[in-house]
Design an enzyme around this catalytic site. Structure first.
Site, PDB file in Angstrom:
ATOM      1  N   ARG A  42       0.810  -1.216   0.000  1.00 17.03           N
ATOM      2  CA  ARG A  42       0.000   0.000   0.000  1.00 17.03           C
ATOM      3  C   ARG A  42       0.845   1.270   0.000  1.00 17.03           C
ATOM      4  O   ARG A  42       0.412   2.299  -0.507  1.00 17.03           O
ATOM      5  CB  ARG A  42      -0.931   0.006   1.214  1.00 17.03           C
TER       6      ARG A  42
ATOM      7  N   CYS B 132      -0.854   0.017  16.046  1.00 19.12           N
ATOM      8  CA  CYS B 132      -1.081  -1.120  16.937  1.00 19.12           C
ATOM      9  C   CYS B 132      -0.920  -0.717  18.395  1.00 19.12           C
ATOM     10  O   CYS B 132      -1.347  -1.437  19.294  1.00 19.12           O
ATOM     11  CB  CYS B 132      -0.147  -2.271  16.596  1.00 19.12           C
TER      12      CYS B 132
END
Length: 500
Positions: free
Chosen positions: A176, A280
């Protein structure tokens, strides 16, 4: 259309014919095409790594460190261009992109101390005329599979220690936002790293499986979702590899009644909504202890959230930018819908947010839920977007139990002025990284990063001395220099050796 290919032994060609689209998250337009490699591309990288690694391992650690010192200087000199490139493909604001790069450089700085970190142990006189010593040697060829949310930091967390320890390294970054990893590899070559020691192969699951199956790759480091982390760990371990696989998270922030709520609100806004929640180590769940604390916190949160500025990545006043793809935007908004259907109170709705002039961008406004319960799927699963959930707890023990019971155990924080409560929490909570009045407790580079439960698979954490241990194998030598036959003669050779 800009084409992005592999960096293999200084080349940029590809054997694969498939490509993936790289978007501009601010406009929603495709800005580049990236090659999706095949096993033949990986094989070319393996051939180059095999040719280069033995000589690199023989370079003394101090000279290897000098290459990393030079690399650090080059990254710092190119910081602005790297941050803008990262921001253009990921969507995080430029200031946050600089932080992404800097936290990676912190590990490069640690890796520059590799001559000290690689020192072994020595015992003189372990037995009559016998000395014992240990050494750490490189595993050979290592590989890293990294996620889209930190395209500079996490690759440097992996390849810095691996290369410093004398390994060759093959990086498979997210398709990406692939440009910054390529640029880092180019800067490594400019810093004096031999060709074949750091290479970049792009791809999707086909390339991941090729890495996990290739017998020449001895160790694999992964960061991504927990389901994929478990898959990577299982398949890599089955192939005889050393694997560290970091998964997802649902980090909790416990707010005690004595906490400084103004500071908590400021910390929560940054930790929950910074980088559009695509971290995260974001803090998507806040656990106020007692309804009075919850009501007071909610009252302060609403105006703070309303004041957040969502903008294009280049907006210097924006708190955060778009998410990485249209698919991810839809996924986040779907989780908000599920939360409403499950009965949580949607206090602030970030769906259908648009930015004038950028109506096709992948923007999601900040969202706030209250009265979320542990039974809700939207609480149990990782949303990975700008969504903050309030889960009320009646007391300290209930708040602690929430974090303990969750399937993820990456990070957790407690906000309090009570030292005893903080000490008890840090000691007892079943989570890998703990913050005390620190909302995002990512350890500094010379400590180690890693979660528990479904947030981490494998025995070693990232960077710090844990990273050095992961990218090396211990060898222990027992030596004797006899000047004649030992007492007892040849008969003693049939007995288990003792150090009497």
């Amino acid at each position: 259309m800009r084409q992005i290919s592999h960096v293999i032994a200084g080349e940029t060609g590809t054997a694969g014919t498939r490509t993936g689209e790289v978007f501009d998250p601010g406009s929603g337009q495709v800005q580049a095409k990236v090659s999706l490699g095949v096993a033949a591309d990986l094989e070319r990288a393996i051939v180059a790594a095999r040719a280069a690694q033995p000589a690199w391992a023989r370079v003394n650690p101090q000279r290897r460190a000098r290459v990393l010192f030079r690399f650090k200087e080059l990254v710092e000199a190119n910081m602005d261009a790297l941050a803008e490139l990262l921001s253009s493909e990921h969507g995080k604001v430029v200031a946050d992109a600089r932080g992404d790069i800097q936290r990676g450089l912190d590990v490069i700085e640690f890796s520059c101390g590799i001559p000290h970190a690689l020192k072994g142990e020595y015992t003189q006189g372990a037995g009559p005329g016998i000395d014992v010593y240990s050494m750490r040697q490189p595993v050979g060829i290592g590989s890293g599979i990294t996620p889209f949310n930190f395209p500079a930091m996490i690759p440097m967390w992996m390849f810095g220690p691996a290369i410093a320890c004398g390994n060759a390294f093959i990086l498979k970054p997210s398709e990406r936002d692939p440009s910054v990893p390529n640029r880092l590899a180019e800067l490594m070559l400019e810093a004096g790293l031999p060709e074949g020691i750091l290479q970049v192969v792009h791809g999707d699951k086909e390339m991941v499986d090729a890495i996990l199956d290739h017998p020449a790759i001895s160790a694999v480091s992964f960061v991504g979702s927990s389901d994929i982390a478990q898959y990577v760990y299982a398949r890599g371990a089955a192939a005889g590899k050393r694997v560290q696989a970091m998964g997802g998270a649902k980090n909790h922030g416990v707010v005690m009644p004595d906490a400084d709520l103004d500071q908590v609100v400021a910390d929560l806004c940054g930790a929950a909504f910074g980088s559009a929640g695509e971290r995260c180590m974001a803090l998507p769940v806040v656990v106020p202890v007692g309804d009075r604390t919850a009501d007071a916190l909610r009252e302060r949160l609403i105006p703070a959230i309303d004041a957040l500025r969502v903008g294009v990545p280049g907006d210097p006043d924006a708190h955060y930018g778009p998410v990485v793809t249209a698919i991810h935007k839809k996924r986040i908004e779907n989780w908000i819908r599920i939360g409403v259907e499950e009965g949580a109170e949607l206090v602030v709705d970030g769906r259908d947010f648009t930015l004038q002039g950028h109506e096709n961008g992948f923007f999601v406004g900040p969202s706030l839920f209250d009265h979320v319960t542990p039974a809700m799927e939207s609480y149990r699963e990782e949303i990975f977007g700008p969504v903050l959930q309030i889960v009320r707890a009646p007391d300290f023990e209930s708040a602690l139990a929430l974090a303990d019971a969750h399937q993820y155990g990456n990070g957790v924080a407690i906000f309090t002025r009570n030292g005893h409560a903080a000490r008890e929490f840090a000691s007892r909570v079943q989570v890998g990284m703990v913050g005390i009045n620190v909302p995002i407790p990512v350890p500094v580079a010379y400590h180690s990063f890693g979660g528990w439960k479904r947030s981490g698979f494998g025995d070693h954490n990232q960077h710090g001395m844990e990273g050095v241990r992961f990218w090396t194998r211990m060898k222990t030598v027992t030596q004797r220099w006899p000047d004649g036959m030992a007492p007892g003669g040849a008969a003693d050779a049939f007995l288990i050796p003792t150090m009497d």
